[in-house]
Design a protein around this motif. Structure first.
Motif, PDB file in Angstrom:
ATOM      1  N   ASN A  36      13.937   8.938  15.653  1.00 44.96           N
ATOM      2  CA  ASN A  36      13.488   7.663  15.087  1.00 44.96           C
ATOM      3  C   ASN A  36      12.161   7.210  15.678  1.00 44.96           C
ATOM      4  OD1 ASN A  36      15.703   7.492  13.395  1.00 44.96           O
ATOM      5  ND2 ASN A  36      16.902   6.247  14.812  1.00 44.96           N
ATOM      6  N   GLN A  37      12.012   7.348  16.987  1.00 44.45           N
ATOM      7  CA  GLN A  37      10.767   6.946  17.621  1.00 44.45           C
ATOM      8  C   GLN A  37       9.612   7.845  17.173  1.00 44.45           C
ATOM      9  OE1 GLN A  37      10.633   4.151  19.553  1.00 44.45           O
ATOM     10  NE2 GLN A  37       8.414   4.398  19.418  1.00 44.45           N
ATOM     11  N   CYS A  38       9.880   9.130  17.076  1.00 42.15           N
ATOM     12  CA  CYS A  38       8.838  10.055  16.631  1.00 42.15           C
ATOM     13  C   CYS A  38       8.392   9.736  15.212  1.00 42.15           C
ATOM     14  CB  CYS A  38       9.347  11.493  16.699  1.00 42.15           C
ATOM     15  SG  CYS A  38       9.577  12.128  18.380  1.00 42.15           S
ATOM     16  N   LEU A  39       9.330   9.356  14.371  1.00 40.50           N
ATOM     17  CA  LEU A  39       8.991   9.045  12.991  1.00 40.50           C
ATOM     18  C   LEU A  39       8.139   7.788  12.879  1.00 40.50           C
ATOM     19  CD1 LEU A  39      12.345   9.984  11.265  1.00 40.50           C
ATOM     20  CD2 LEU A  39      10.127  11.077  10.894  1.00 40.50           C
ATOM     21  N   LEU A  40       8.336   6.849  13.785  1.00 40.44           N
ATOM     22  CA  LEU A  40       7.469   5.669  13.798  1.00 40.44           C
ATOM     23  C   LEU A  40       6.029   6.071  14.079  1.00 40.44           C
ATOM     24  CD1 LEU A  40       9.606   2.995  15.677  1.00 40.44           C
ATOM     25  CD2 LEU A  40       9.215   3.202  13.234  1.00 40.44           C
ATOM     26  N   LYS A  66      10.217  15.368   5.350  1.00 42.25           N
ATOM     27  CA  LYS A  66      11.295  14.791   4.544  1.00 42.25           C
ATOM     28  C   LYS A  66      11.820  13.513   5.186  1.00 42.25           C
ATOM     29  CE  LYS A  66      13.774  15.134   0.837  1.00 42.25           C
ATOM     30  NZ  LYS A  66      13.108  15.106  -0.487  1.00 42.25           N
ATOM     31  N   GLU A  67      12.017  13.537   6.476  1.00 43.36           N
ATOM     32  CA  GLU A  67      12.507  12.342   7.185  1.00 43.36           C
ATOM     33  C   GLU A  67      11.467  11.225   7.162  1.00 43.36           C
ATOM     34  OE1 GLU A  67      14.783  15.814   8.449  1.00 43.36           O
ATOM     35  OE2 GLU A  67      12.625  15.435   8.499  1.00 43.36           O
ATOM     36  N   LEU A  68      10.195  11.582   7.216  1.00 40.87           N
ATOM     37  CA  LEU A  68       9.147  10.569   7.144  1.00 40.87           C
ATOM     38  C   LEU A  68       9.149   9.902   5.776  1.00 40.87           C
ATOM     39  CD1 LEU A  68       6.844   9.215   8.650  1.00 40.87           C
ATOM     40  CD2 LEU A  68       5.323  11.059   7.912  1.00 40.87           C
ATOM     41  N   GLU A  69       9.378  10.692   4.743  1.00 41.07           N
ATOM     42  CA  GLU A  69       9.482  10.139   3.395  1.00 41.07           C
ATOM     43  C   GLU A  69      10.661   9.175   3.284  1.00 41.07           C
ATOM     44  OE1 GLU A  69       9.495  12.023  -1.062  1.00 41.07           O
ATOM     45  OE2 GLU A  69      11.036  12.716   0.329  1.00 41.07           O
ATOM     46  N   GLU A  70      11.750   9.485   3.960  1.00 40.26           N
ATOM     47  CA  GLU A  70      12.974   8.694   3.864  1.00 40.26           C
ATOM     48  C   GLU A  70      13.044   7.547   4.866  1.00 40.26           C
ATOM     49  OE1 GLU A  70      15.786  12.534   2.630  1.00 40.26           O
ATOM     50  OE2 GLU A  70      15.750  11.772   4.676  1.00 40.26           O
ATOM     51  N   LEU A  71      12.047   7.452   5.750  1.00 40.31           N
ATOM     52  CA  LEU A  71      12.120   6.536   6.888  1.00 40.31           C
ATOM     53  C   LEU A  71      12.383   5.094   6.482  1.00 40.31           C
ATOM     54  CD1 LEU A  71      11.832   5.992   9.912  1.00 40.31           C
ATOM     55  CD2 LEU A  71       9.367   5.820   9.580  1.00 40.31           C
ATOM     56  N   ASN A  72      11.665   4.627   5.482  1.00 36.00           N
ATOM     57  CA  ASN A  72      11.791   3.223   5.110  1.00 36.00           C
ATOM     58  C   ASN A  72      11.176   3.037   3.742  1.00 36.00           C
ATOM     59  OD1 ASN A  72      12.414   0.482   5.398  1.00 36.00           O
ATOM     60  ND2 ASN A  72      11.749   0.458   7.524  1.00 36.00           N
ATOM     61  N   SER A  73      11.361   1.856   3.180  1.00 40.52           N
ATOM     62  CA  SER A  73      10.722   1.576   1.897  1.00 40.52           C
ATOM     63  C   SER A  73       9.215   1.553   2.088  1.00 40.52           C
ATOM     64  CB  SER A  73      11.205   0.231   1.345  1.00 40.52           C
ATOM     65  OG  SER A  73      10.898  -0.806   2.240  1.00 40.52           O
ATOM     66  N   PRO A  74       8.453   2.052   1.120  1.00 40.27           N
ATOM     67  CA  PRO A  74       7.013   2.190   1.283  1.00 40.27           C
ATOM     68  C   PRO A  74       6.274   0.890   1.536  1.00 40.27           C
ATOM     69  CG  PRO A  74       7.771   3.344  -0.678  1.00 40.27           C
ATOM     70  CD  PRO A  74       8.922   2.568  -0.153  1.00 40.27           C
TER      71      PRO A  74
END
Length: 266
Positions: free
Chosen positions: A11-15, A96-104
Motif C-alpha cells: 500500500n505504501q509503495c503504491l502511494l 494493475k494494483e496502481l490502476e486499482e488503487l483508488n478512484s481516479p
C-alpha cells in the motif's frame, strides 16, 4: 528489497507510484509516449476522468485519444474534446494494483522526493523481485483440483497436468476465478479452451437478460470437462503487488499450452 517485504508494504509503495504518475508532465499528443508497459491518467479540463494500465502505453493512449472510451463513471468520453491531457508513468511492476488503487478523481497524499525515489528503485529491481516470486511458487506443492484451497484475495495461480504447467493466470479474487474454472463455462476461458481444443466440443451461445452472449455446453460435455479437471493440480499464491507481471513472466517462461499467445494491446 525482497518480494515478501514488497507484499507487506504494498500500500505504501503504491502511494509512491500514484504520486509519480500525478507528478508526470501533461501531454496532448500520443506520439510523445513510448511503446512500454505503464499506467496513465486522462484529465479533461484539469479533472482526472480515467486511470488505466497497458502493455503498450503509446498504442493504448492513441486509441483513447482517437476513439471513444468509457471513463470511471461508465459514461462515454469524447477523446477529441479540447482540454484533454494524459500523464504517463512507465512501470514494470505493480501496474494493475496502481490502476486499482483508488478512484481516479481522488488525489493522493504528497510524498517527498526521497520517497518518490523508492518507486524508481522498486521498478529497477522488478526483474529480481519477480525471480524471487517465481522461486517461491516453484517451491510450493501443488494440490489436487478437488482439494484446492484459495481465499478471496488477489493472486496468481498455476494449473498443472502432472509436472507440466498448462495454464497460468492472475486474479483479483483467486477463489472466484478457480470456482469459475470448476463450474462456470461462460466465465472461464480455461474451461472453454479445454472443451474446444482438447475435447473437440462446440460451444453454444445462450442469450439471457444477465448474459446476452454467454457460452455454454450441454450436460454431458460439462461433465467431460469436469472429468478432465480431475487430473489437474493447482498452485495458488496471494499477491498484493505485481500479480499481472508475475503471471506474464511465468507464461513467458513456461509457455503453457492453454495460454494462447496474443499481440493484443490491453
Amino acid at each position: 528489497m525482497r518480494w515478501t517485504d514488497l507484499q507487506a508494504n504494498a500500500n505504501q509503495c503504491l502511494l509512491y507510484g500514484r504520486q509519480a504518475l500525478e507528478s508526470s508532465p501533461h501531454y496532448t499528443n500520443y506520439k510523445s509516449f513510448e511503446k512500454r508497459t505503464g499506467n496513465f491518467l486522462v484529465s479533461l479540463d484539469s479533472q482526472v476522468v480515467f486511470l488505466g494500465e497497458s502493455n503498450n502505453v503509446r498504442k493504448r493512449v492513441k486509441r483513447l485519444m482517437k476513439e471513444a472510451s468509457p471513463n470511471n463513471t461508465g459514461e462515454v468520453l469524447s477523446n477529441k474534446e479540447a482540454g484533454m491531457h494524459v500523464q504517463v508513468a512507465y512501470n514494470d511492476l505493480g501496474r494493475k494494483e496502481l490502476e486499482e488503487l483508488n478512484s481516479p478523481d481522488t488525489k493522493m497524499i504528497q510524498v517527498t522526493k526521497n520517497e518518490m525515489a523508492k518507486w524508481e528503485t522498486l521498478q529497477a529491481e522488478s526483474l529480481a523481485l519477480l525471480t524471487q516470486a517465481h522461486q517461491n511458487m516453484k517451491s510450493m506443492r501443488p494440490c489436487e483440483w478437488t482439494m484446492r484451497q484459495a481465499d478471496s484475495v488477489a493472486g496468481v495461480y498455476i494449473i498443472f497436468q502432472g509436472n507440466q504447467p498448462i495454464y497460468i493466470d492472475h486474479a483479483a479474487n483467486l477463489l472466484t476465478d478457480l470456482n469459475d474454472h470448476s463450474n462456470n463455462t461462460s466465465q472461464s476461458t480455461f474451461r472453454q479452451m479445454i472443451a474446444r481444443n482438447e475435447l473437440g466440443f462446440t460451444l453454444k451461445t445462450q442469450t439471457t437478460e444477465t448474459s446476452p452472449y454467454g457460452l455454454y455446453l450441454d450436460r454431458a460435455e460439462e461433465y467431460a470437462v469436469n472429468h478432465y479437471l480431475m487430473d489437474c493440480l493447482v498452485v495458488t499464491m496471494p499477491v498484493t503487488f505485481g500479480r499481472l507481471e508475475l503471471a506474464e513472466a511465468m507464461v513467458k517462461y513456461y509457455a503453457p499450452m492453454f495460454n494462447v499467445k496474443s499481440r493484443k494491446i490491453t
